[in-house]
Enzyme design. Structure first.
Site, PDB file in Angstrom:
ATOM      1  N   CYS A 307      51.065   1.363 -33.897  1.00  0.00           N
ATOM      2  CA  CYS A 307      51.451   0.648 -32.681  1.00  0.00           C
ATOM      3  C   CYS A 307      51.245   1.509 -31.441  1.00  0.00           C
ATOM      4  O   CYS A 307      52.164   2.179 -30.957  1.00  0.00           O
ATOM      5  CB  CYS A 307      52.901   0.163 -32.736  1.00  0.00           C
ATOM      6  SG  CYS A 307      53.287  -0.961 -31.356  1.00  0.00           S
ATOM      7  N   CYS A 487      50.131  -6.398 -29.511  1.00  0.00           N
ATOM      8  CA  CYS A 487      51.065  -5.361 -29.068  1.00  0.00           C
ATOM      9  C   CYS A 487      51.905  -5.927 -27.927  1.00  0.00           C
ATOM     10  O   CYS A 487      51.466  -5.939 -26.778  1.00  0.00           O
ATOM     11  CB  CYS A 487      50.284  -4.136 -28.602  1.00  0.00           C
ATOM     12  SG  CYS A 487      51.346  -2.727 -28.239  1.00  0.00           S
TER      13      CYS A 487
END
Length: 555
Positions: A307, A487
């Site tokens: 991430c 994201c």
């Protein structure tokens, strides 16, 4: 002489001559072990000749011959005994150095971790794949019996592993599947950013592994030690063997906390925290609430990482809290990013820069955290200079949010499945291994150039499930993964920049622009992150319900 160091106390070399013993002594060695039997080659000196020359140079010398390719368990043990008793450092040799290296590896079984043994040998130019199982088994030849056999074996019970198991069963009920994972708890890791901001309670991001495994899937609660793809086998700790027809590898990645000097000793205290660990996300929120003035540093290591937006998500949410409580102007916020840009997809940078400027965040690109002194509240960063040298920058902090460097798990990096960088080598569209057609990989450990996020795994799982069943002759056609990743960049409490993109940074919005414009902060995107995505994860992705995740077919 081509001498290669395995440890500070042992080096290995190919055949040496009597005349070389002087150079061996001058190089600082105090002992020599000969592992090559006399008479193997016409140009080979006899051991007695070598022994005499070694003693003339004051070297201790021992003879432990082994036939090429036939190093025995007893020889491995004997080598370890010699290492313990001989003056250090020791030089061992055979025809190429391989037998000496193998004996050393077997002697270290149970003393050094397997990946460390394999890596040290590889750095010296020796491939020990052929003796991996013996090393795992404490240096002894294992019994050639499989402890278990399944149609499909999945390595890893995280988001990717459980999702692909559920997708397989949705397409082929009754398929014999086993998941190998030693963990008792399954975590919803995307929620840890919200825990670090006081939005989620930690307990909402954790469930028992048994409760999330699909019904009918066998759970092998063990760690993987090695792969033997030529035998369709996985070797577990303790040298247990599990056989498969198809293998799916998705063990996640390794957070290398020890890659930053001083970090393990100070994590969770002295103002040093990380949302990348379940038990530390709450500490992040505690520190944020307690900080009323001072310096807060947020770091990002070199890519790839899990991430890529998470390091700055923590920063924005913390800054938003300080703004809401009226102390923002008294807090110096610094973002130290090893990379060269704020975010890898340029379309989302303008919106992020608005918040960087509003919060008064200092951007420091090309700076990599290399050490932390928690008690002194100092962090040292390395920055590459234009002339190729590196400068060290020391920064004082009151709060330090660290994202550790990340890499593939050790047992993956040293395996035949890995590429040169240590990631599982798969085709980026089909997710099938480039060498072994019955092996697939998805999630963070694959070498696909996409964002390593749960959203990516959600899209990859149906692709792997379909293509694996094609391999089994159950389905036809080929599914392909387009690199989708998502994201949700939490720029403030109640606002998110919803970044969605495929390979090459191509935008891939899931919603019409009038509903959610991903390049702008959105309250609806926050609602999606806070209220919709957690149940979507637990009740859809992990259950084989592929809402907005149907695989794209080719041909």
């Amino acid at each position: 002489m081509d001498i290669k160091a395995l440890t500070a106390e042992l080096s290995v070399a190919p055949q040496i001559a009597a005349a070389d013993m002087r150079a061996v002594a001058e190089a600082g060695f105090r002992s020599v072990i000969c592992n090559r039997p006399d008479g193997e080659g016409a140009d080979q000196p006899g051991y007695s000749e070598l022994e005499r020359a070694a003693k003339e140079q004051g070297l201790a010398v021992r003879y432990l011959p082994a036939e090429s390719g036939k190093v025995t368990d007893a020889q491995g043990q004997a080598f370890g005994t010699l290492l313990a008793e001989l003056p250090k450092p020791v030089l061992a040799f055979c025809r190429t150095g391989m037998r000496s290296t193998t004996m050393w590896a077997l002697s270290q079984a149970g003393q050094l971790p397997l990946p460390q043994i394999i890596e040290r040998a590889a750095q010296a130019g020796f491939d020990l794949k052929g003796v991996v199982r013996r090393i795992v088994n404490g240096g002894k030849t294992p019994v050639e019996v499989a402890d278990a056999s399944h149609d499909v074996v999945i390595i890893g019970g995280g988001a990717a592993g459980i999702a692909v198991a559920a997708s397989l069963l949705a397409r082929s009920p009754g398929l014999d599947i086993a998941i190998i994972d030693p963990a008792d708890i399954h975590y919803y890791q995307p929620g840890w950013t919200m825990v670090g901001a006081g939005v989620f309670k930690p307990a909402t991001t954790a469930r028992t592994m048994a409760s999330v495994l699909p019904r009918g899937v066998h759970w092998i609660k063990s760690a993987v030690a090695a792969f033997e793809p030529e035998r369709n086998a996985v070797i577990l700790d303790g040298c247990r063997v599990v056989k498969y027809q198809q293998l799916v590898v998705c063990p996640g990645l390794k957070l290398d906390w020890h890659g930053i000097a001083g970090l393990p000793e100070t994590l969770g205290r002295n103002g040093v925290t990380s949302n990348y660990r379940f038990d530390l996300a709450s500490y992040t929120w505690q520190l944020v609430q307690q900080l009323h003035r001072g310096t807060a540093i947020f770091t990002q290591p070199p890519m790839p990482i899990k991430c890529a937006g998470a390091p700055q998500k923590a920063m924005y949410l913390s800054a938003d809290h300080w703004r809401r409580t009226g102390v923002l102007k008294a807090v110096d916020i610094q973002f130290c990013n090893a990379g060269a840009v704020l975010f890898g997809v340029p379309d989302y940078v303008p919106a992020l820069m608005e918040y960087v400027e509003a919060y008064g965040i200092g951007l420091n690109f090309g700076q990599t955290l290399i050490s932390v002194d928690g008690p002194a509240k100092k962090a040292v960063f390395s920055q590459a200079k234009a002339d190729g040298t590196k400068a060290l920058i020391t920064r004082e902090f009151d709060l330090l949010h660290v994202v550790p460097p990340q890499k593939a798990p050790d047992f993956v990096r040293v395996s035949p499945l890995a590429d040169a960088a240590g990631w599982i080598d798969v085709d980026m569209a089909s997710l099938r291994h480039k060498t072994f057609a019955n092996i697939f990989a998805l999630g963070d450990a694959a070498n696909t150039p996409n964002a390593k996020t749960a959203a990516a795994a959600r899209k990859q799982a149906p692709v792997v499930a379909h293509n694996l069943l094609v391999t089994r002759g159950v389905l036809q056609g080929e599914a392909q993964y387009d690199g989708y990743g998502s994201c949700p960049l939490t720029v403030a409490r109640g606002k998110i920049v919803l970044a969605e993109f495929t390979y090459g940074g191509k935008l891939a919005p899931s919603f019409p622009k009038w509903l959610i414009d991903g390049t702008r902060p959105s309250a609806l995107a926050w609602y999606l992150k806070e209220r919709i995505l957690p149940p979507l994860y637990w009740d859809a992705m992990l259950k084989g319900r592929e809402w907005m995740a149907q695989p794209e077919m080719v041909g």
